[in-house]
Design a protein around this motif. Sequence first.
Motif, PDB file in Angstrom:
ATOM      1  N   ASN A 129     -13.156  -5.902  -6.591  1.00  0.00           N
ATOM      2  CA  ASN A 129     -12.109  -6.591  -5.826  1.00  0.00           C
ATOM      3  C   ASN A 129     -10.860  -5.740  -5.622  1.00  0.00           C
ATOM      4  O   ASN A 129      -9.783  -6.269  -5.374  1.00  0.00           O
ATOM      5  N   ILE A 130     -11.010  -4.436  -5.705  1.00  0.00           N
ATOM      6  CA  ILE A 130      -9.851  -3.552  -5.613  1.00  0.00           C
ATOM      7  C   ILE A 130      -9.134  -3.686  -4.269  1.00  0.00           C
ATOM      8  O   ILE A 130      -7.911  -3.716  -4.217  1.00  0.00           O
ATOM      9  N   LEU A 131      -9.876  -3.798  -3.195  1.00  0.00           N
ATOM     10  CA  LEU A 131      -9.236  -3.902  -1.878  1.00  0.00           C
ATOM     11  C   LEU A 131      -8.430  -5.192  -1.745  1.00  0.00           C
ATOM     12  O   LEU A 131      -7.331  -5.185  -1.211  1.00  0.00           O
ATOM     13  N   LYS A 132      -8.963  -6.288  -2.250  1.00  0.00           N
ATOM     14  CA  LYS A 132      -8.238  -7.564  -2.206  1.00  0.00           C
ATOM     15  C   LYS A 132      -6.954  -7.489  -3.026  1.00  0.00           C
ATOM     16  O   LYS A 132      -5.910  -7.949  -2.590  1.00  0.00           O
ATOM     17  N   ARG A 133      -7.050  -6.902  -4.237  1.00  0.00           N
ATOM     18  CA  ARG A 133      -5.862  -6.802  -5.089  1.00  0.00           C
ATOM     19  C   ARG A 133      -4.798  -5.920  -4.459  1.00  0.00           C
ATOM     20  O   ARG A 133      -3.610  -6.228  -4.511  1.00  0.00           O
ATOM     21  N   PHE A 134      -5.210  -4.826  -3.849  1.00  0.00           N
ATOM     22  CA  PHE A 134      -4.243  -3.931  -3.221  1.00  0.00           C
ATOM     23  C   PHE A 134      -3.648  -4.553  -1.968  1.00  0.00           C
ATOM     24  O   PHE A 134      -2.477  -4.315  -1.667  1.00  0.00           O
ATOM     25  N   MET A 168      -3.411  -5.072 -14.272  1.00  0.00           N
ATOM     26  CA  MET A 168      -2.421  -4.769 -13.266  1.00  0.00           C
ATOM     27  C   MET A 168      -1.835  -3.380 -13.470  1.00  0.00           C
ATOM     28  O   MET A 168      -1.484  -2.706 -12.522  1.00  0.00           O
ATOM     29  N   ASN A 169      -1.705  -2.923 -14.722  1.00  0.00           N
ATOM     30  CA  ASN A 169      -1.162  -1.592 -14.984  1.00  0.00           C
ATOM     31  C   ASN A 169      -2.035  -0.506 -14.387  1.00  0.00           C
ATOM     32  O   ASN A 169      -1.531   0.497 -13.876  1.00  0.00           O
ATOM     33  N   LEU A 200      -2.956   3.670 -10.191  1.00  0.00           N
ATOM     34  CA  LEU A 200      -3.769   4.152  -9.081  1.00  0.00           C
ATOM     35  C   LEU A 200      -2.976   4.130  -7.781  1.00  0.00           C
ATOM     36  O   LEU A 200      -3.064   5.072  -6.980  1.00  0.00           O
ATOM     37  N   ASN A 201      -2.178   3.107  -7.570  1.00  0.00           N
ATOM     38  CA  ASN A 201      -1.348   3.041  -6.380  1.00  0.00           C
ATOM     39  C   ASN A 201      -0.390   4.229  -6.326  1.00  0.00           C
ATOM     40  O   ASN A 201      -0.212   4.837  -5.272  1.00  0.00           O
ATOM     41  N   LEU A 204      -7.463   5.052   2.139  1.00  0.00           N
ATOM     42  CA  LEU A 204      -7.516   5.968   0.996  1.00  0.00           C
ATOM     43  C   LEU A 204      -8.402   5.415  -0.111  1.00  0.00           C
ATOM     44  O   LEU A 204      -9.164   6.145  -0.734  1.00  0.00           O
ATOM     45  N   LEU A 205      -8.316   4.113  -0.359  1.00  0.00           N
ATOM     46  CA  LEU A 205      -9.172   3.490  -1.363  1.00  0.00           C
ATOM     47  C   LEU A 205     -10.638   3.536  -0.949  1.00  0.00           C
ATOM     48  O   LEU A 205     -11.523   3.669  -1.776  1.00  0.00           O
TER      49      LEU A 205
END
Length: 84
Positions: free
Chosen positions: A33-38, A1-2, A7-8, A49-50
């Motif tokens: 799974n970056i898009l789901k987490r964001f 999560m950090n 990145l956010n 942006l991602l």
Amino acid sequence: MNTDYALNEVLVLTHESIPIIDTYDINCHYMINILKRFDVNFTSTPRHLLESQVTWLIPKLHLQGHKTDCQYRFSMNYTKGTGR
């Protein structure tokens, strides 16, 4: 999560015209799974942006331990704007 939080913050503070190259020793798994987490954790971050500004790579030292497919897809050697 950090790592997601860091990145956010970069995405929120950067301009859309600046490409972001993210190097992380397990990016081949992290970015899946970056898009789901964001979507769940950082709803104010522009999703595009991602998808368009971030290039996911693996540092050279860690790349040697990955499968051949990862070595080509996430290598700085084959990515414009990066190098040795």
